[in-house]
Design a protein around this motif. Structure first.
Motif, PDB file in Angstrom:
ATOM      1  N   PHE C 108       9.988   4.904 -13.594  1.00  0.00           N
ATOM      2  CA  PHE C 108      11.024   4.164 -12.857  1.00  0.00           C
ATOM      3  C   PHE C 108      11.682   5.009 -11.771  1.00  0.00           C
ATOM      4  O   PHE C 108      12.744   4.673 -11.281  1.00  0.00           O
ATOM      5  N   ALA C 109      11.075   6.137 -11.377  1.00  0.00           N
ATOM      6  CA  ALA C 109      11.584   6.888 -10.227  1.00  0.00           C
ATOM      7  C   ALA C 109      10.792   6.468  -9.002  1.00  0.00           C
ATOM      8  O   ALA C 109       9.673   5.961  -9.107  1.00  0.00           O
ATOM      9  N   LEU C 110      11.384   6.680  -7.829  1.00  0.00           N
ATOM     10  CA  LEU C 110      10.695   6.259  -6.612  1.00  0.00           C
ATOM     11  C   LEU C 110       9.423   7.069  -6.414  1.00  0.00           C
ATOM     12  O   LEU C 110       8.384   6.528  -6.046  1.00  0.00           O
ATOM     13  N   LEU C 111       9.518   8.390  -6.681  1.00  0.00           N
ATOM     14  CA  LEU C 111       8.328   9.226  -6.542  1.00  0.00           C
ATOM     15  C   LEU C 111       7.675   9.353  -7.910  1.00  0.00           C
ATOM     16  O   LEU C 111       7.854  10.324  -8.632  1.00  0.00           O
ATOM     17  N   SER C 112       6.919   8.328  -8.257  1.00  0.00           N
ATOM     18  CA  SER C 112       6.179   8.380  -9.513  1.00  0.00           C
ATOM     19  C   SER C 112       4.886   7.623  -9.291  1.00  0.00           C
ATOM     20  O   SER C 112       4.573   7.226  -8.176  1.00  0.00           O
ATOM     21  N   ALA C 113       4.140   7.462 -10.347  1.00  0.00           N
ATOM     22  CA  ALA C 113       2.929   6.639 -10.319  1.00  0.00           C
ATOM     23  C   ALA C 113       1.832   7.209  -9.434  1.00  0.00           C
ATOM     24  O   ALA C 113       0.895   6.512  -9.101  1.00  0.00           O
ATOM     25  N   GLY C 114       1.928   8.486  -9.057  1.00  0.00           N
ATOM     26  CA  GLY C 114       0.790   9.152  -8.431  1.00  0.00           C
ATOM     27  C   GLY C 114       0.355   8.548  -7.123  1.00  0.00           C
ATOM     28  O   GLY C 114       1.113   8.489  -6.157  1.00  0.00           O
ATOM     29  N   THR C 115      -0.895   8.058  -7.087  1.00  0.00           N
ATOM     30  CA  THR C 115      -1.466   7.594  -5.834  1.00  0.00           C
ATOM     31  C   THR C 115      -1.062   6.173  -5.489  1.00  0.00           C
ATOM     32  O   THR C 115      -1.377   5.710  -4.393  1.00  0.00           O
ATOM     33  N   ILE C 116      -0.378   5.471  -6.376  1.00  0.00           N
ATOM     34  CA  ILE C 116      -0.123   4.047  -6.126  1.00  0.00           C
ATOM     35  C   ILE C 116       0.776   3.823  -4.907  1.00  0.00           C
ATOM     36  O   ILE C 116       0.469   2.964  -4.077  1.00  0.00           O
ATOM     37  N   PRO C 117       1.877   4.595  -4.712  1.00  0.00           N
ATOM     38  CA  PRO C 117       2.649   4.396  -3.480  1.00  0.00           C
ATOM     39  C   PRO C 117       1.851   4.686  -2.209  1.00  0.00           C
ATOM     40  O   PRO C 117       1.978   3.958  -1.219  1.00  0.00           O
ATOM     41  N   LEU C 118       0.988   5.721  -2.252  1.00  0.00           N
ATOM     42  CA  LEU C 118       0.140   6.016  -1.088  1.00  0.00           C
ATOM     43  C   LEU C 118      -0.758   4.833  -0.769  1.00  0.00           C
ATOM     44  O   LEU C 118      -0.867   4.399   0.392  1.00  0.00           O
ATOM     45  N   ASN C 119      -1.388   4.290  -1.814  1.00  0.00           N
ATOM     46  CA  ASN C 119      -2.260   3.141  -1.602  1.00  0.00           C
ATOM     47  C   ASN C 119      -1.474   1.940  -1.098  1.00  0.00           C
ATOM     48  O   ASN C 119      -1.969   1.179  -0.263  1.00  0.00           O
ATOM     49  N   ASN C 120      -0.241   1.790  -1.592  1.00  0.00           N
ATOM     50  CA  ASN C 120       0.588   0.684  -1.118  1.00  0.00           C
ATOM     51  C   ASN C 120       0.835   0.799   0.378  1.00  0.00           C
ATOM     52  O   ASN C 120       0.750  -0.186   1.110  1.00  0.00           O
ATOM     53  N   ILE C 121       1.150   2.035   0.841  1.00  0.00           N
ATOM     54  CA  ILE C 121       1.404   2.224   2.276  1.00  0.00           C
ATOM     55  C   ILE C 121       0.143   1.913   3.071  1.00  0.00           C
ATOM     56  O   ILE C 121       0.194   1.258   4.120  1.00  0.00           O
ATOM     57  N   ALA C 122      -1.009   2.357   2.556  1.00  0.00           N
ATOM     58  CA  ALA C 122      -2.261   2.100   3.260  1.00  0.00           C
ATOM     59  C   ALA C 122      -2.526   0.606   3.382  1.00  0.00           C
ATOM     60  O   ALA C 122      -2.873   0.099   4.461  1.00  0.00           O
ATOM     61  N   ILE C 123      -2.325  -0.124   2.269  1.00  0.00           N
ATOM     62  CA  ILE C 123      -2.575  -1.572   2.280  1.00  0.00           C
ATOM     63  C   ILE C 123      -1.604  -2.261   3.231  1.00  0.00           C
ATOM     64  O   ILE C 123      -1.965  -3.195   3.964  1.00  0.00           O
ATOM     65  N   CYS C 124      -0.337  -1.781   3.239  1.00  0.00           N
ATOM     66  CA  CYS C 124       0.667  -2.378   4.119  1.00  0.00           C
ATOM     67  C   CYS C 124       0.247  -2.229   5.573  1.00  0.00           C
ATOM     68  O   CYS C 124       0.280  -3.190   6.346  1.00  0.00           O
ATOM     69  N   LEU C 125      -0.168  -1.012   5.964  1.00  0.00           N
ATOM     70  CA  LEU C 125      -0.628  -0.784   7.340  1.00  0.00           C
ATOM     71  C   LEU C 125      -1.789  -1.703   7.672  1.00  0.00           C
ATOM     72  O   LEU C 125      -1.821  -2.337   8.736  1.00  0.00           O
ATOM     73  N   LYS C 126      -2.720  -1.783   6.741  1.00  0.00           N
ATOM     74  CA  LYS C 126      -3.947  -2.544   7.011  1.00  0.00           C
ATOM     75  C   LYS C 126      -3.643  -4.022   7.209  1.00  0.00           C
ATOM     76  O   LYS C 126      -4.056  -4.625   8.193  1.00  0.00           O
ATOM     77  N   VAL C 127      -2.876  -4.590   6.266  1.00  0.00           N
ATOM     78  CA  VAL C 127      -2.598  -6.030   6.338  1.00  0.00           C
ATOM     79  C   VAL C 127      -1.761  -6.358   7.571  1.00  0.00           C
ATOM     80  O   VAL C 127      -2.058  -7.309   8.312  1.00  0.00           O
ATOM     81  N   ALA C 128      -0.715  -5.539   7.833  1.00  0.00           N
ATOM     82  CA  ALA C 128       0.158  -5.829   8.970  1.00  0.00           C
ATOM     83  C   ALA C 128      -0.616  -5.768  10.275  1.00  0.00           C
ATOM     84  O   ALA C 128      -0.537  -6.682  11.106  1.00  0.00           O
ATOM     85  N   ALA C 129      -1.418  -4.710  10.458  1.00  0.00           N
ATOM     86  CA  ALA C 129      -2.146  -4.568  11.719  1.00  0.00           C
ATOM     87  C   ALA C 129      -3.183  -5.666  11.878  1.00  0.00           C
ATOM     88  O   ALA C 129      -3.323  -6.241  12.965  1.00  0.00           O
ATOM     89  N   SER C 130      -3.882  -6.012  10.788  1.00  0.00           N
ATOM     90  CA  SER C 130      -4.925  -7.045  10.893  1.00  0.00           C
ATOM     91  C   SER C 130      -4.329  -8.377  11.294  1.00  0.00           C
ATOM     92  O   SER C 130      -4.821  -9.037  12.221  1.00  0.00           O
ATOM     93  N   LEU C 131      -3.250  -8.770  10.600  1.00  0.00           N
ATOM     94  CA  LEU C 131      -2.715 -10.103  10.870  1.00  0.00           C
ATOM     95  C   LEU C 131      -2.091 -10.168  12.258  1.00  0.00           C
ATOM     96  O   LEU C 131      -2.221 -11.173  12.961  1.00  0.00           O
ATOM     97  N   PHE C 132      -1.443  -9.076  12.679  1.00  0.00           N
ATOM     98  CA  PHE C 132      -0.884  -9.075  14.032  1.00  0.00           C
ATOM     99  C   PHE C 132      -1.994  -9.164  15.072  1.00  0.00           C
ATOM    100  O   PHE C 132      -1.864  -9.867  16.079  1.00  0.00           O
ATOM    101  N   LEU C 133      -3.086  -8.471  14.812  1.00  0.00           N
ATOM    102  CA  LEU C 133      -4.218  -8.488  15.745  1.00  0.00           C
ATOM    103  C   LEU C 133      -4.782  -9.902  15.881  1.00  0.00           C
ATOM    104  O   LEU C 133      -5.031 -10.380  16.997  1.00  0.00           O
TER     105      LEU C 133
END
Lengths: 120, 184, 159
Positions: C108-133
């Motif tokens: 329940f800390a913000l910096l936890s869960a290992g790679t999951i926040p990194l993957n979340n940021i990657a997915i966010c970039l991907k989805v936002a850029a694709s749909l805007f494009l």
């Protein structure tokens, strides 16, 4: 009575895809079918409790009382599958709409029969 | 009030919206009716305890509505004939009625509110629920499933959306026609 | 597209930072609360679409060109794949959560869960850029009348 209604929603979308001649209407039918399929998955994963407020989303709120969570949470797997499915759906619908716009630019109509006539 | 009654009301609303979206003549009205369908599905997700999906669905619905309005909003939208040839239309209506009757009887044994997870214990969902926080550290089990346990699924999703975007970009690009001298 | 009236532009100027914050919040706390990369990405794409509709296509493309959107799309996919491959190197399996294994965070800390926040940021970039494009390309396409079969390239060249 919930599953047949969901299937009826799917059939409405299928009717729209099969019976309409307007390409945008066909895209709308595809979107309705997609919604029905997503909803069906989530309905399958729901776990009923005696009280409505007892059902928990698959999100832990504390480290303690794991057993309570385990017996009250709904199924997380269909939710994970549908989460990707929704975003894929919007991509596919955008592609279909791009094709519709291109066809309109080429033939000046949304009607598929008229397009067939204009091609020959 | 039971969840069945709530779901039946929401599904009735959604079904009404879908029928209006399918049958109305004006394309802009059809698109807005489709928006009500997505809204109903989003509310259904909230009642079915899927808050992640409700957020995504409502945002995607707004986006899809913008796309559809962009495709249909034009000065001279001409009315098209609504249906295909009458014989084909009759066949399609018969098929759809048959499917509805089939669905009504086929889904009777499926009991609402009892997932497979609750009937058998040795399936992945139970493992995710019990061990998800300990193994991945993520409190949101859905995120743990899509980004850790089933990362391949998300990778495939990324590929699909990439392909769809490339397809849309290629289809709508105007420059390719200029080289050939424009369509005849 | 020319953009909308001064009322819409003023409201957009007031709310845009809140929409951006909401999208970032959904993305960064996706492993703790409802949300995640998909929801955050779609919300941020909606923000860009709102800006495009309010201020016009040229304004939006000057600040966020199409090439940048394409690059962000690729970067998002690439981060996701690199994290997966690093799992292959450090953990022995593709997509293994190696950060959580080596640096177990407090739950329940913000910096936890290992790679999951990194993957979340990657997915966010991907989805936002694709749909805007997709939106920016669809907004640029002209719908022509039937008699006028000549194509108008003016809008494409203005970029």
């Amino acid at each position: 009575m919930v599953f047949p209604l969901c299937f009826a929603l799917f059939v409405v979308g299928l009717y729209c895809v099969l019976a309409k001649r307007n390409t945008v209407k066909i895209v709308i039918g595809l979107a309705v079918m997609e919604y029905a399929t997503n909803l069906f998955f989530i309905l399958l994963g729901y776990r009923k409790q005696p009280r409505l407020a007892d059902v928990q989303a698959p999100i832990r709120v504390s480290v303690a009382n794991l057993d309570d969570f385990f017996f009250k949470a709904v199924d997380p797997l269909p939710q994970a599958l549908v989460l990707t499915s929704i975003v894929i759906g919007v991509g596919v619908t955008a592609l279909a709409l791009a094709l519709c716009i291109r066809l309109y630019q080429r033939y000046g109509t949304f009607d598929i029969d008229e397009m067939r006539r204009l091609k020959g | 009030m039971g969840i069945e009654i709530i779901m039946t009301v929401i599904m009735g609303f959604t079904l009404l919206g879908a029928v209006i979206a399918v049958e109305i003549k004006n394309l802009l009205s059809a698109v807005i009716a489709l928006g009500t369908v997505g809204m109903g599905v989003s509310i259904a997700f909230l009642f079915l305890m899927a808050p992640d999906l409700a957020i995504v669905q409502i945002a995607v619905e707004a986006l899809l509505l913008i796309f559809l309005i962009r495709a249909t909003l034009k000065p001279d939208i001409r009315a098209t004939h609504a249906h295909i040839h009458p014989v084909g239309l009759g066949l399609v209506v018969l098929l759809c009625l048959g499917l509805i009757v089939f669905g009504f009887f086929a889904f009777q044994p499926l009991e609402f509110g009892k997932p497979v997870m609750a009937q058998r214990s040795e399936i992945p969902s139970s493992h995710y629920l019990r061990e998800g926080l300990r193994e991945t550290g993520a409190a949101n089990i859905v995120t743990a499933v899509i980004l850790d346990y089933r990362g391949y699924d998300t990778l495939g999703e990324a590929t699909v959306i990439f392909t769809a975007v490339i397809g849309a970009l290629t289809v709508l690009r105007a420059k390719a026609h200029r080289k050939k001298g424009g369509p005849k | 597209m020319k953009g909308m009236t001064i009322i819409v532009q003023t409201i957009t100027r007031l709310v845009k930072i809140f929409i951006l914050l909401y999208g970032l919040y959904l993305t960064l706390t996706g492993h703790l609360t409802p949300g995640g990369g998909f929801a955050g990405g779609v919300v941020i794409a909606c923000l860009y679409i709102l800006l495009t509709l309010a201020y016009g296509r040229q304004w939006a493309l000057r600040r966020f060109p199409r090439r940048l959107a394409g690059s962000l799309d690729s970067v998002g996919g690439f981060i996701f794949l690199i994290v997966a491959c690093l799992g292959f190197g450090f953990g022995g399996m593709f997509f293994v959560n190696f950060l959580e294994r080596f640096f177990p965070g407090r739950p329940f800390a913000l910096l936890s869960a290992g790679t999951i926040p990194l993957n979340n940021i990657a997915i966010c970039l991907k989805v936002a850029a694709s749909l805007f494009l997709v939106f920016i390309v669809m907004a640029g396409a002209r719908l022509l009348e039937k008699k006028d079969r000549t194509y108008d390239y003016k809008q494409e060249e203005e970029e």
